[in-house]
Design a protein around this motif. Structure first.
Motif, PDB file in Angstrom:
ATOM      1  N   ILE A  36     -36.078  37.237  84.967  1.00 51.84           N
ATOM      2  CA  ILE A  36     -35.373  36.983  86.219  1.00 51.84           C
ATOM      3  C   ILE A  36     -34.756  38.287  86.710  1.00 51.84           C
ATOM      4  O   ILE A  36     -34.013  38.945  85.972  1.00 51.84           O
ATOM      5  CB  ILE A  36     -34.262  35.937  86.023  1.00 51.84           C
ATOM      6  CG1 ILE A  36     -34.848  34.647  85.442  1.00 51.84           C
ATOM      7  CG2 ILE A  36     -33.554  35.660  87.329  1.00 51.84           C
ATOM      8  CD1 ILE A  36     -33.789  33.721  84.861  1.00 51.84           C
TER       9      ILE A  36
ATOM     10  N   ALA B 152     -32.832  43.098  85.535  1.00 50.55           N
ATOM     11  CA  ALA B 152     -33.138  41.859  84.831  1.00 50.55           C
ATOM     12  C   ALA B 152     -31.880  41.182  84.289  1.00 50.55           C
ATOM     13  O   ALA B 152     -30.937  41.839  83.845  1.00 50.55           O
ATOM     14  CB  ALA B 152     -34.107  42.150  83.696  1.00 50.55           C
ATOM     15  N   VAL B 153     -31.903  39.864  84.350  1.00 51.88           N
ATOM     16  CA  VAL B 153     -30.777  39.042  83.904  1.00 51.88           C
ATOM     17  C   VAL B 153     -30.898  38.804  82.409  1.00 51.88           C
ATOM     18  O   VAL B 153     -31.982  38.501  81.904  1.00 51.88           O
ATOM     19  CB  VAL B 153     -30.815  37.691  84.652  1.00 51.88           C
ATOM     20  CG1 VAL B 153     -29.690  36.772  84.193  1.00 51.88           C
ATOM     21  CG2 VAL B 153     -30.762  37.918  86.150  1.00 51.88           C
TER      22      VAL B 153
ATOM     23  N   GLU C 238     -26.511  35.060  80.414  1.00 54.79           N
ATOM     24  CA  GLU C 238     -25.690  35.597  81.491  1.00 54.79           C
ATOM     25  C   GLU C 238     -25.901  34.791  82.775  1.00 54.79           C
ATOM     26  O   GLU C 238     -27.034  34.493  83.149  1.00 54.79           O
ATOM     27  CB  GLU C 238     -26.125  37.048  81.717  1.00 54.79           C
ATOM     28  CG  GLU C 238     -25.308  37.842  82.696  1.00 54.79           C
ATOM     29  CD  GLU C 238     -25.853  39.267  82.808  1.00 54.79           C
ATOM     30  OE1 GLU C 238     -25.048  40.188  82.865  1.00 54.79           O
ATOM     31  OE2 GLU C 238     -27.100  39.440  82.844  1.00 54.79           O
ATOM     32  N   ASP C 239     -24.809  34.478  83.443  1.00 56.44           N
ATOM     33  CA  ASP C 239     -24.903  33.847  84.755  1.00 56.44           C
ATOM     34  C   ASP C 239     -25.514  34.848  85.740  1.00 56.44           C
ATOM     35  O   ASP C 239     -25.268  36.053  85.643  1.00 56.44           O
ATOM     36  CB  ASP C 239     -23.510  33.431  85.234  1.00 56.44           C
ATOM     37  CG  ASP C 239     -23.584  32.561  86.472  1.00 56.44           C
ATOM     38  OD1 ASP C 239     -23.504  31.328  86.329  1.00 56.44           O
ATOM     39  OD2 ASP C 239     -23.739  33.107  87.588  1.00 56.44           O
ATOM     40  N   THR C 240     -26.289  34.334  86.691  1.00 53.94           N
ATOM     41  CA  THR C 240     -26.975  35.254  87.607  1.00 53.94           C
ATOM     42  C   THR C 240     -25.991  36.031  88.485  1.00 53.94           C
ATOM     43  O   THR C 240     -26.233  37.195  88.813  1.00 53.94           O
ATOM     44  CB  THR C 240     -27.972  34.499  88.482  1.00 53.94           C
ATOM     45  OG1 THR C 240     -27.356  33.340  89.032  1.00 53.94           O
ATOM     46  CG2 THR C 240     -29.187  34.086  87.673  1.00 53.94           C
TER      47      THR C 240
ATOM     48  N   VAL D 223     -26.457  34.237  97.547  1.00 55.63           N
ATOM     49  CA  VAL D 223     -27.917  34.193  97.475  1.00 55.63           C
ATOM     50  C   VAL D 223     -28.461  33.907  98.871  1.00 55.63           C
ATOM     51  O   VAL D 223     -28.036  32.964  99.522  1.00 55.63           O
ATOM     52  CB  VAL D 223     -28.380  33.091  96.514  1.00 55.63           C
ATOM     53  CG1 VAL D 223     -29.901  32.938  96.585  1.00 55.63           C
ATOM     54  CG2 VAL D 223     -27.938  33.384  95.095  1.00 55.63           C
TER      55      VAL D 223
ATOM     56  N   VAL E 242     -35.009  33.349  97.571  1.00 55.37           N
ATOM     57  CA  VAL E 242     -35.622  33.466  96.255  1.00 55.37           C
ATOM     58  C   VAL E 242     -37.044  33.965  96.458  1.00 55.37           C
ATOM     59  O   VAL E 242     -37.734  33.522  97.379  1.00 55.37           O
ATOM     60  CB  VAL E 242     -35.636  32.099  95.543  1.00 55.37           C
ATOM     61  CG1 VAL E 242     -36.499  32.137  94.295  1.00 55.37           C
ATOM     62  CG2 VAL E 242     -34.217  31.676  95.188  1.00 55.37           C
TER      63      VAL E 242
ATOM     64  N   GLY F 217     -40.507  34.087  94.767  1.00 54.85           N
ATOM     65  CA  GLY F 217     -41.139  33.385  93.654  1.00 54.85           C
ATOM     66  C   GLY F 217     -42.597  33.717  93.409  1.00 54.85           C
ATOM     67  O   GLY F 217     -43.252  33.051  92.613  1.00 54.85           O
ATOM     68  N   ASN F 218     -43.098  34.745  94.080  1.00 56.44           N
ATOM     69  CA  ASN F 218     -44.478  35.170  93.827  1.00 56.44           C
ATOM     70  C   ASN F 218     -44.594  35.714  92.402  1.00 56.44           C
ATOM     71  O   ASN F 218     -43.840  36.606  92.020  1.00 56.44           O
ATOM     72  CB  ASN F 218     -44.843  36.256  94.856  1.00 56.44           C
ATOM     73  CG  ASN F 218     -46.279  36.694  94.730  1.00 56.44           C
ATOM     74  OD1 ASN F 218     -46.787  36.912  93.626  1.00 56.44           O
ATOM     75  ND2 ASN F 218     -46.951  36.822  95.851  1.00 56.44           N
TER      76      ASN F 218
ATOM     77  N   MET G 124     -41.563  38.313  87.145  1.00 53.11           N
ATOM     78  CA  MET G 124     -40.130  38.421  87.322  1.00 53.11           C
ATOM     79  C   MET G 124     -39.761  37.638  88.579  1.00 53.11           C
ATOM     80  O   MET G 124     -40.143  38.009  89.691  1.00 53.11           O
ATOM     81  CB  MET G 124     -39.717  39.882  87.514  1.00 53.11           C
ATOM     82  CG  MET G 124     -40.002  40.807  86.339  1.00 53.11           C
ATOM     83  SD  MET G 124     -39.173  40.349  84.794  1.00 53.11           S
ATOM     84  CE  MET G 124     -37.457  40.703  85.165  1.00 53.11           C
ATOM     85  N   LEU G 125     -39.015  36.592  88.390  1.00 48.19           N
ATOM     86  CA  LEU G 125     -38.518  35.867  89.553  1.00 48.19           C
ATOM     87  C   LEU G 125     -37.464  36.722  90.237  1.00 48.19           C
ATOM     88  O   LEU G 125     -36.650  37.357  89.564  1.00 48.19           O
ATOM     89  CB  LEU G 125     -37.891  34.540  89.116  1.00 48.19           C
ATOM     90  CG  LEU G 125     -37.328  33.746  90.291  1.00 48.19           C
ATOM     91  CD1 LEU G 125     -38.443  32.968  90.952  1.00 48.19           C
ATOM     92  CD2 LEU G 125     -36.194  32.852  89.871  1.00 48.19           C
TER      93      LEU G 125
ATOM     94  N   ILE H 282     -34.176  37.025  92.694  1.00 50.52           N
ATOM     95  CA  ILE H 282     -33.087  36.347  93.398  1.00 50.52           C
ATOM     96  C   ILE H 282     -32.412  37.376  94.292  1.00 50.52           C
ATOM     97  O   ILE H 282     -31.947  38.412  93.810  1.00 50.52           O
ATOM     98  CB  ILE H 282     -32.057  35.747  92.430  1.00 50.52           C
ATOM     99  CG1 ILE H 282     -32.747  34.777  91.462  1.00 50.52           C
ATOM    100  CG2 ILE H 282     -30.946  35.027  93.181  1.00 50.52           C
ATOM    101  CD1 ILE H 282     -31.804  34.164  90.454  1.00 50.52           C
TER     102      ILE H 282
END
Lengths: 215, 215
Positions: free
Chosen positions: A13, A49-50, A54-56, A77, A80, A82-83, A92-93, A95
């Motif tokens: 993420i 990267a998260v 850990e909270d985003t 936010v 998102v 999402g590809n 890697m998503l 945000i």
DNA sequence: TTTTATTTGCGTATTTCTTACGCATTGCAC
DNA sequence: GTGCAATGCGTAAGAAATACGCAAATAAAA
């Protein structure tokens, strides 16, 4: 979810922040210059990267601090990404976070171990960025235009007070059109979001103007 | 990103959809009954884990189809749920999708291998759900209230045309207040989003009313 | 020094949007 | 038939957005 299924492996993420500021009526975005793979040497949005514990939101602030020295931003936010192929190594998503802050409230931008450089870029002069960060910036700008009148997002921009002409410049720039100064003033005062501080400020070449606080 | 760092291991991505429909002026949400760990036997929002080679939008539609038989919904992300402890086994990032559809356009809801049951629940009678899905539902409802006037999100609700009194029921229910029927009609007609179909429909106990198409 | 242009700030008129509500007509229930 | 609720059209008052006139402050040009 079957943890042994390879279809679920190697996903990460990413958090990224599009941090806007306003400078002389111009809109700037904070970028950092990457010094590791992939996209070495290219400019990118602050982020990374998260961690898995850990909270985003925390990850966004940690990455922002690590790469620029800026702390505790209250960002939202806006989209998102999402590809599954937006990052080369693995999925890697993405945000996307957005915030607008007062540049002068930041003492300095730290160029950490993790970046070769960090600087503000005018929104009209953004280079080719790493990943899909150019798309992120333009989506964030769209979001900003939609949100600018319904408040909140600009509160942190002028912590020490602001004049109506200054706000006029910001709104005009964000919305990309010239509003009527007189009606702009009327609307702001009517919306009851400005508190008179009884102070005035004088800029060279201009009349002195009242300072307000944004509530 | 160092792939060997355990801080980055065991992260997954959940997509969930809050699928609203309107039934006799009541708002319903589609829920499925879980038949595997965790939260076995509990109701939950349709959704599941994203494959590592899959776009999140595709994952949302795949999961919705697998669990309910409903295909190709055009849903929007309304929020991201980034608490690392929201799922018990491991860190699952939550992406919340929202859509409003015409229930009668769906031939049936399939109860697949993956679910013990699937059904619509009135928004005021939602049971305790798995994960943080109760919070997702209430955030989605908030989002719906904000978005209802600026169109788009209700377009799919009445693919075969709609009467103004039907729309009145939907808006009243979503906004939770009784609007004035006469002013409601005026605003809709004035907004130029309704196209007269020259057809009328007659419901038992009521006057016949014109059918419009939402553009 | 006088003039000119720009900017702040206030005011007023017009138009557009929102809200409140009157009322004729339709159709079911009794 | 009478009573009652729903559809649909209209009108009037109130609020908000828009257009624009104008005076005072200030700096730069003439």
């Amino acid at each position: 979810m079957d943890l042994s299924n390879p279809l679920y492996k190697n996903q990460g993420i990413h958090v990224n922040i599009v941090l806007f500021t306003v400078n002389n009526g111009e809109i700037d975005v904070l970028l950092v210059k990457r010094n590791n793979q992939p996209f070495v040497g290219q400019w990118a949005l602050p982020g990374g990267a998260v961690y898995n514990n850990e909270d985003t939101n925390d990850a966004m602030n940690r990455e922002l601090f690590e790469k620029t020295g800026i702390k505790n931003i209250d960002a939202k936010v806006f989209s998102v990404f999402g590809n599954p192929n937006r990052a080369p190594q693995m999925r890697m998503l993405g945000i996307g976070y957005i915030a607008v802050i007062d540049k002068s409230a930041i003492s300095f931008i730290r160029k950490s171990q993790k970046t070769d450089d960090a600087d503000w870029f005018n929104i009209d002069e953004i280079p080719q960025l790493a990943y899909d960060h150019n798309e992120m910036v333009s989506k964030a700008l769209e979001y900003l235009k939609q949100q600018v009148w319904q408040g909140g997002i600009l509160k942190t921009l002028f912590p020490n007070g602001v004049t109506i002409p200054e706000l006029y410049e910001v709104y005009s720039k964000i919305l990309g059109q010239n509003l009527d100064r007189r009606n702009f003033r009327k609307k702001l005062l009517n919306d009851n979001i400005l508190q008179d501080t009884e102070q005035v400020v004088k800029y060279k070449g201009k009349k002195s103007s009242k300072i307000y606080k944004i509530i």
